[in-house]
Design a protein around this motif. Structure first.
Motif, short mmCIF file in Angstrom:
data_model
loop_
_atom_site.label_atom_id
_atom_site.label_comp_id
_atom_site.label_asym_id
_atom_site.label_seq_id
_atom_site.Cartn_x
_atom_site.Cartn_y
_atom_site.Cartn_z
N ARG A 78 0.84 -1.20 0.00
CA ARG A 78 0.00 0.00 0.00
C ARG A 78 0.88 1.25 0.00
O ARG A 78 2.07 1.17 0.34
CB ARG A 78 -0.90 0.01 1.24
N PRO A 79 0.34 2.40 -0.37
CA PRO A 79 1.13 3.63 -0.35
C PRO A 79 1.76 3.91 1.00
O PRO A 79 2.84 4.53 1.08
CB PRO A 79 0.10 4.71 -0.72
N THR A 80 1.12 3.44 2.08
CA THR A 80 1.67 3.66 3.42
C THR A 80 2.75 2.64 3.80
O THR A 80 3.35 2.73 4.86
CB THR A 80 0.55 3.59 4.46
N GLY A 81 2.96 1.63 2.92
CA GLY A 81 4.03 0.67 3.16
C GLY A 81 3.58 -0.70 3.60
O GLY A 81 4.37 -1.65 3.60
N TRP A 120 -6.55 -2.06 3.38
CA TRP A 120 -6.52 -1.61 1.99
C TRP A 120 -7.92 -1.11 1.65
O TRP A 120 -8.78 -1.86 1.22
CB TRP A 120 -6.09 -2.76 1.09
N LYS A 121 -8.14 0.17 1.87
CA LYS A 121 -9.48 0.74 1.72
C LYS A 121 -9.80 1.11 0.28
O LYS A 121 -10.86 0.82 -0.24
CB LYS A 121 -9.63 1.97 2.62
N GLU A 122 -8.89 1.80 -0.39
CA GLU A 122 -9.13 2.24 -1.76
C GLU A 122 -7.81 2.56 -2.42
O GLU A 122 -6.75 2.62 -1.78
CB GLU A 122 -10.03 3.48 -1.78
N LEU A 127 3.60 -3.14 -6.89
CA LEU A 127 4.67 -4.13 -6.83
C LEU A 127 5.72 -3.75 -7.86
O LEU A 127 5.42 -3.63 -9.05
CB LEU A 127 4.13 -5.54 -7.13
N GLU A 128 6.95 -3.55 -7.40
CA GLU A 128 8.06 -3.26 -8.30
C GLU A 128 8.96 -4.48 -8.38
O GLU A 128 9.26 -5.12 -7.37
CB GLU A 128 8.84 -2.04 -7.80
N TRP A 140 0.48 -2.44 -10.89
CA TRP A 140 -0.51 -1.80 -10.03
C TRP A 140 -1.73 -2.71 -9.94
O TRP A 140 -2.14 -3.32 -10.93
CB TRP A 140 -0.95 -0.45 -10.59
N ALA A 141 -2.30 -2.80 -8.76
CA ALA A 141 -3.49 -3.64 -8.55
C ALA A 141 -4.53 -2.84 -7.80
O ALA A 141 -4.22 -2.18 -6.79
CB ALA A 141 -3.12 -4.90 -7.76
N GLU A 142 -5.77 -2.89 -8.28
CA GLU A 142 -6.85 -2.15 -7.64
C GLU A 142 -8.06 -3.06 -7.45
O GLU A 142 -8.47 -3.76 -8.39
CB GLU A 142 -7.23 -0.93 -8.49
N ARG A 143 -8.59 -3.06 -6.24
CA ARG A 143 -9.72 -3.92 -5.93
C ARG A 143 -11.01 -3.27 -6.42
O ARG A 143 -11.30 -2.13 -6.12
CB ARG A 143 -9.78 -4.17 -4.42
N GLN A 144 -11.82 -4.08 -7.17
CA GLN A 144 -13.07 -3.57 -7.73
C GLN A 144 -14.30 -4.12 -7.02
O GLN A 144 -15.14 -3.36 -6.58
CB GLN A 144 -13.13 -3.89 -9.22
#
Length: 432
Positions: A78-81, A120-122, A127-128, A140-144
């Motif tokens: 996540r962006p926060t690590g 993981w809210k939004e 992943l690098e 990049w992965a986004e939950r739908q």
């Protein structure tokens, strides 16, 4: 007194005590050095796996599952690590075909299990990784959509020209069984694949095949044993525990199978000599072939909505039990011929289908005469399959394995189960 219908079976009646120290945490250095418990007509002998050619029935045909495990676990952040684990189960868009989905470039959508996802809210997780030629890449992965136990995940990546198979190979991890309780290693990358694996798509190994070496396969050929290959892409459902009180309330997972017309003809020409399945996945595929053929011959007996409208042929969970009477006069040869005619009519030499087949006590085997398999977890559908093959004698086999220090589960030892075969290819002697 009539035996209970498989729907009414309780999984709790198929249990045994498995101490944690009997679960093999690592593979042996030599694949063929694992032990082999032979059960022939209820008589047990202790061998080594490299002795397998001396224990097989004369004239046996061995059928292997050539699926290859993909690195389906993605550890994103996540962006926060914080870490989020995404376990890719099946493709959803733009392709549902596994083969086409793995070749998709740029973006795709898969159904996934999500680990550590409560925070993981939004927004996307990241992943690098490096490609096979050392170039930097980003996923990049986004939950739908969140569904019962799974989520639909939109993936996109750069470089966009990479196929998703390469994204998984370079950025993913092998999905080791959860009971091993450890991350995958460089050793697993080699040893959690069979030496004959070619068709990418499984998220779990067909572990009975892990004991074979090129040398052992060559010896089988030299001794005149025939071999054939099918493909069943093992799904994560193989790890799914049975939580229902009755098997009627346990939904079997769907797994794709691929079988060539050449294999169907090989099975036909080999009969009535014995056919042995290497692993429960090969066995379920072979038995599913019979019921696919029956479904073509007796379409009116298949429940409406279970097969109708499906993009490919399907064996349902209870089809063998619901269609038992209708299939009484359909031999294995007739069912296989029906499949060959279906392929010819559709101008293809490859059968692509799916199976949800549950094999449990009460099942009548149609195509196989024996099984090579590891020792399975208590209260699992795989143990139900073994019990269907051996009857109550499965308990004697597992008690022997426990009291004689056999290693259990994926990286454990093996067994050769021959419930009705007496003739062997060579004399065997008991040894450890």
């Amino acid at each position: 007194m009539n035996a209970p219908h498989p729907r009414d079976l309780s999984i709790h009646d198929f249990s045994y005590p498995l101490p944690p120290d009997r679960i093999a945490p690592e593979p042996l250095p030599d694949r063929a050095a694992s032990r082999l418990l032979v059960s022939r007509n209820g008589q047990l002998t202790d061998q080594r796996f490299r002795d397998l050619p001396n224990e097989l029935p004369a004239g046996a045909l061995l059928i292997f599952n050539d699926t290859r495990v993909v690195r389906a676990r993605l550890l994103a952040r996540r962006p926060t690590g914080g870490q989020v684990e995404l376990f890719c189960l099946e493709p959803v868009a733009p392709h549902r075909s596994l083969e086409m989905a793995l070749q998709q470039t740029g973006s795709c959508t898969w159904r996934c299990l999500v680990g550590n996802g409560r925070r993981w809210k939004e927004g996307p997780v990241l992943l690098e990784f490096e490609t096979a030629d050392g170039q930097p890449a980003t996923l990049w992965a986004e939950r739908q959509v969140q569904e019962a136990g799974t989520a639909l995940i939109d993936f996109r990546w750069e470089p966009a020209e990479l196929p998703f198979a390469e994204v998984l190979r370079a950025g993913g991890h092998l999905p080791l069984p959860p009971y091993l309780g450890r991350p995958d290693t460089a050793t697993d990358a080699l040893r959690y694949q069979t030496v004959y694996a070619v068709a990418e798509g499984a998220v779990a190994a067909p572990t009975a095949g892990l004991h074979f070496t090129p040398e052992l396969l060559a010896e089988l050929a030299q001794q005149g044993f025939s071999t054939g290959h099918i493909t069943l892409h093992v799904g994560a459902g193989t790890f799914q525990p049975v939580k229902a009180g009755r098997m009627a309330d346990h939904p079997m997972h769907t797994e794709p199978i691929i079988v060539t017309a050449a294999l169907l003809r090989q099975l036909l020409s080999h009969r009535p000599q014995p056919v042995l399945a290497v692993g429960t996945t090969s066995l379920r595929t072979l038995e599913s072939l019979y019921w696919l053929g029956v479904g073509l011959l007796k379409p009116a007996t298949v429940a409406a909505g279970e097969v109708a409208g499906q993009p490919e042929l399907l064996v349902t969970q209870w089809q063998p039990y619901d269609m038992a009477a209708a299939a009484d006069n359909i031999s294995a040869e007739v069912a296989l011929e029906a499949l060959l005619k279906h392929l010819e009519a559709n101008g293809t030499d490859t059968l692509q289908a799916s199976t949800r087949l549950l094999i449990a006590p009460g099942y009548r085997f149609r195509l196989i005469d024996g099984l090579i398999t590891n020792f399975h977890q208590p209260e699992s559908t795989l143990l139900l399959l073994v019990a269907a093959l051996l009857g109550p004698g499965w308990r004697t086999v597992y008690y022997h394995a426990l009291t004689h220090e056999y290693r259990f589960l994926s990286y454990g030892d093996s067994s050769l189960l021959l419930p009705g075969t007496a003739e062997v290819s060579a004399n065997s002697t008991e040894r450890c």
